[in-house]
Design a protein around this motif. Structure first.
Motif, PDB file in Angstrom:
ATOM      1  N   GLY A  57      89.232  72.798  55.043  1.00 53.09           N
ATOM      2  CA  GLY A  57      88.071  72.255  55.742  1.00 53.09           C
ATOM      3  C   GLY A  57      86.969  73.291  55.844  1.00 53.09           C
ATOM      4  O   GLY A  57      87.024  74.351  55.218  1.00 53.09           O
ATOM      5  N   PRO A  58      85.974  72.983  56.698  1.00 46.93           N
ATOM      6  CA  PRO A  58      85.886  71.755  57.495  1.00 46.93           C
ATOM      7  C   PRO A  58      85.376  70.577  56.671  1.00 46.93           C
ATOM      8  O   PRO A  58      84.597  70.754  55.736  1.00 46.93           O
ATOM      9  N   LYS A  59      85.816  69.365  57.056  1.00 49.90           N
ATOM     10  CA  LYS A  59      85.367  68.160  56.380  1.00 49.90           C
ATOM     11  C   LYS A  59      84.896  67.145  57.414  1.00 49.90           C
ATOM     12  O   LYS A  59      85.693  66.694  58.244  1.00 49.90           O
ATOM     13  N   PRO A  60      83.611  66.789  57.373  1.00 48.54           N
ATOM     14  CA  PRO A  60      83.109  65.801  58.328  1.00 48.54           C
ATOM     15  C   PRO A  60      83.898  64.493  58.259  1.00 48.54           C
ATOM     16  O   PRO A  60      84.260  64.018  57.181  1.00 48.54           O
ATOM     17  N   GLY A  61      84.170  63.932  59.419  1.00 51.92           N
ATOM     18  CA  GLY A  61      84.906  62.689  59.513  1.00 51.92           C
ATOM     19  C   GLY A  61      86.402  62.881  59.604  1.00 51.92           C
ATOM     20  O   GLY A  61      87.118  62.018  60.130  1.00 51.92           O
ATOM     21  N   GLN A  62      86.882  64.003  59.092  1.00 55.17           N
ATOM     22  CA  GLN A  62      88.322  64.247  59.127  1.00 55.17           C
ATOM     23  C   GLN A  62      88.690  65.372  60.098  1.00 55.17           C
ATOM     24  O   GLN A  62      89.612  65.230  60.902  1.00 55.17           O
ATOM     25  N   THR A  63      87.964  66.467  60.013  1.00 53.36           N
ATOM     26  CA  THR A  63      88.239  67.576  60.934  1.00 53.36           C
ATOM     27  C   THR A  63      88.044  67.128  62.374  1.00 53.36           C
ATOM     28  O   THR A  63      88.816  67.502  63.256  1.00 53.36           O
ATOM     29  N   GLU A  64      87.032  66.290  62.625  1.00 53.01           N
ATOM     30  CA  GLU A  64      86.812  65.797  63.992  1.00 53.01           C
ATOM     31  C   GLU A  64      88.015  65.006  64.506  1.00 53.01           C
ATOM     32  O   GLU A  64      88.379  65.104  65.679  1.00 53.01           O
ATOM     33  N   GLU A  65      88.616  64.192  63.622  1.00 54.52           N
ATOM     34  CA  GLU A  65      89.780  63.405  64.043  1.00 54.52           C
ATOM     35  C   GLU A  65      90.943  64.319  64.419  1.00 54.52           C
ATOM     36  O   GLU A  65      91.640  64.080  65.412  1.00 54.52           O
ATOM     37  N   ILE A  66      91.142  65.359  63.620  1.00 53.13           N
ATOM     38  CA  ILE A  66      92.201  66.329  63.922  1.00 53.13           C
ATOM     39  C   ILE A  66      91.913  67.016  65.255  1.00 53.13           C
ATOM     40  O   ILE A  66      92.809  67.170  66.104  1.00 53.13           O
ATOM     41  N   ARG A  85      82.547  75.105  52.189  1.00 52.71           N
ATOM     42  CA  ARG A  85      82.583  73.977  53.120  1.00 52.71           C
ATOM     43  C   ARG A  85      82.047  74.381  54.495  1.00 52.71           C
ATOM     44  O   ARG A  85      81.525  73.553  55.219  1.00 52.71           O
ATOM     45  N   ILE A  86      82.166  75.656  54.828  1.00 54.64           N
ATOM     46  CA  ILE A  86      81.497  76.153  56.036  1.00 54.64           C
ATOM     47  C   ILE A  86      79.990  76.037  55.862  1.00 54.64           C
ATOM     48  O   ILE A  86      79.272  75.615  56.774  1.00 54.64           O
ATOM     49  N   GLU A  87      79.486  76.413  54.679  1.00 54.58           N
ATOM     50  CA  GLU A  87      78.044  76.327  54.420  1.00 54.58           C
ATOM     51  C   GLU A  87      77.542  74.893  54.527  1.00 54.58           C
ATOM     52  O   GLU A  87      76.429  74.651  55.002  1.00 54.58           O
ATOM     53  N   ARG A  88      78.356  73.932  54.095  1.00 50.45           N
ATOM     54  CA  ARG A  88      77.938  72.528  54.140  1.00 50.45           C
ATOM     55  C   ARG A  88      77.997  71.961  55.552  1.00 50.45           C
ATOM     56  O   ARG A  88      77.220  71.065  55.892  1.00 50.45           O
ATOM     57  N   SER A  89      78.931  72.448  56.355  1.00 44.37           N
ATOM     58  CA  SER A  89      79.133  71.877  57.698  1.00 44.37           C
ATOM     59  C   SER A  89      79.276  72.982  58.739  1.00 44.37           C
ATOM     60  O   SER A  89      80.312  73.103  59.400  1.00 44.37           O
ATOM     61  N   HIS A 200      96.487  69.627  55.897  1.00 40.46           N
ATOM     62  CA  HIS A 200      95.134  69.812  55.377  1.00 40.46           C
ATOM     63  C   HIS A 200      94.148  68.942  56.149  1.00 40.46           C
ATOM     64  O   HIS A 200      94.439  67.770  56.418  1.00 40.46           O
ATOM     65  N   ASP A 201      93.002  69.519  56.483  1.00 42.38           N
ATOM     66  CA  ASP A 201      91.922  68.715  57.059  1.00 42.38           C
ATOM     67  C   ASP A 201      90.779  68.554  56.080  1.00 42.38           C
ATOM     68  O   ASP A 201      89.790  67.872  56.367  1.00 42.38           O
ATOM     69  N   GLY A 202      90.880  69.167  54.889  1.00 36.47           N
ATOM     70  CA  GLY A 202      89.868  69.048  53.855  1.00 36.47           C
ATOM     71  C   GLY A 202      90.387  68.310  52.646  1.00 36.47           C
ATOM     72  O   GLY A 202      91.499  67.789  52.643  1.00 36.47           O
ATOM     73  N   GLY A 203      89.575  68.270  51.596  1.00 37.49           N
ATOM     74  CA  GLY A 203      89.963  67.564  50.387  1.00 37.49           C
ATOM     75  C   GLY A 203      89.717  66.072  50.501  1.00 37.49           C
ATOM     76  O   GLY A 203      88.813  65.622  51.198  1.00 37.49           O
ATOM     77  N   GLN A 204      90.537  65.285  49.794  1.00 39.45           N
ATOM     78  CA  GLN A 204      90.413  63.828  49.844  1.00 39.45           C
ATOM     79  C   GLN A 204      90.696  63.316  51.256  1.00 39.45           C
ATOM     80  O   GLN A 204      91.347  63.991  52.057  1.00 39.45           O
TER      81      GLN A 204
END
Length: 255
Positions: A57-66, A85-89, A200-204
């Motif tokens: 991660g982090p991945k928007p929509g998924q990391t928040e759920e975790i 992914r840090i740079e993106r979020s 995993h909180d990132g990826g698909q």
């Protein structure tokens, strides 16, 4: 050299080369051994305590759920983040830290750091270190290799700077399946005191992971397990931070 001797030599050389390749492959995939430095797949302890970790991660929509599940259960975890992914979020990465979780380095690009030059591997580490420091991460920065893969260069660079390589001994394999029952059973059948658990909180998108984490945390709490960050787990095992580092990890003050 006559023909028979040449054939024996060629076959012998090929077998040695094949054996070397097989050995290097096993070394690159090992969660418990590397040629240099410190590697930690778990910590020896009789106390019912585990470290829950999340990669990619982090991945928007998924990391928040975790994060919501962890908050509801009142447990802390460790997130090994990818620099890009840090740079993106950046706000989401900062939220993980602000909510009291540990944040570690999972490389910048998430490419396998095997058969790469020392300068390439060092840049992958340094760029993400800088992003983590920019978020406000203090103290020792723990590292986890992408895909858990390493050979010579990465362990050598980590050992030269006194860095710990954190692997795992309980693997959900949620990068292969999102079957909630299978993910849950893999963790529950393998966990023991001192385990480091990998999700995993990132990826698909991983809706099965989200459900499985909720179930696993509940089941382990019911069995008397306590959840700590990786650094807290290492401290319980008597493993101290690298010399010269700050022991506390804190988020930047809220504006």
């Amino acid at each position: 050299m006559n023909r028979k001797r040449w054939i024996r030599w060629a076959v012998g050389t090929a077998l040695v080369g094949l054996g070397l390749l097989v050995g290097l492959g096993k070394l690159s995939r090992s969660w418990t051994y590397q040629l240099f430095g410190e590697i930690y797949p778990r910590v020896e302890t009789s106390e019912r305590v585990v470290a829950l970790t999340f990669d990619d991660g982090p991945k928007p929509g998924q990391t928040e759920e975790i994060l919501g599940i962890l908050k509801r259960h009142g447990v802390k975890a460790s997130f090994f983040m990818v620099g890009r992914r840090i740079e993106r979020s950046p706000e989401l990465a900062a939220r993980v830290l602000a909510e009291g979780h540990q944040v570690g380095n999972h490389s910048y690009s998430h490419r396998r750091l095997v058969l790469k030059s020392p300068s390439y591997v060092q840049e992958e580490i340094d760029k993400t270190d800088a992003l983590l420091r920019g978020l406000g991460v203090q103290g020792e920065l723990l590292f986890r290799a992408p895909f858990g893969k390493k050979l010579v260069v990465l362990p050598w660079l980590l050992s030269r700077s006194g860095r710990k390589h954190i692997t795992f001994d309980v693997v959900s394999r949620d990068d292969e399946t999102q079957d909630v029952g299978l993910l849950t059973s893999r963790v529950m059948e393998s966990v023991r005191p001192g385990s480091i658990i990998l999700f995993h909180d990132g990826g698909q998108d991983k809706p099965g992971t989200v459900q499985a984490v909720d179930i696993v945390v509940g089941k382990l709490k019911a069995q008397g397990y306590r959840f700590v960050t990786v650094s807290e787990l290492l401290a319980l095992g008597g493993i101290t931070p690298a010399s010269g580092t700050i022991t506390a990890s804190t988020a930047p003050a809220a504006n």
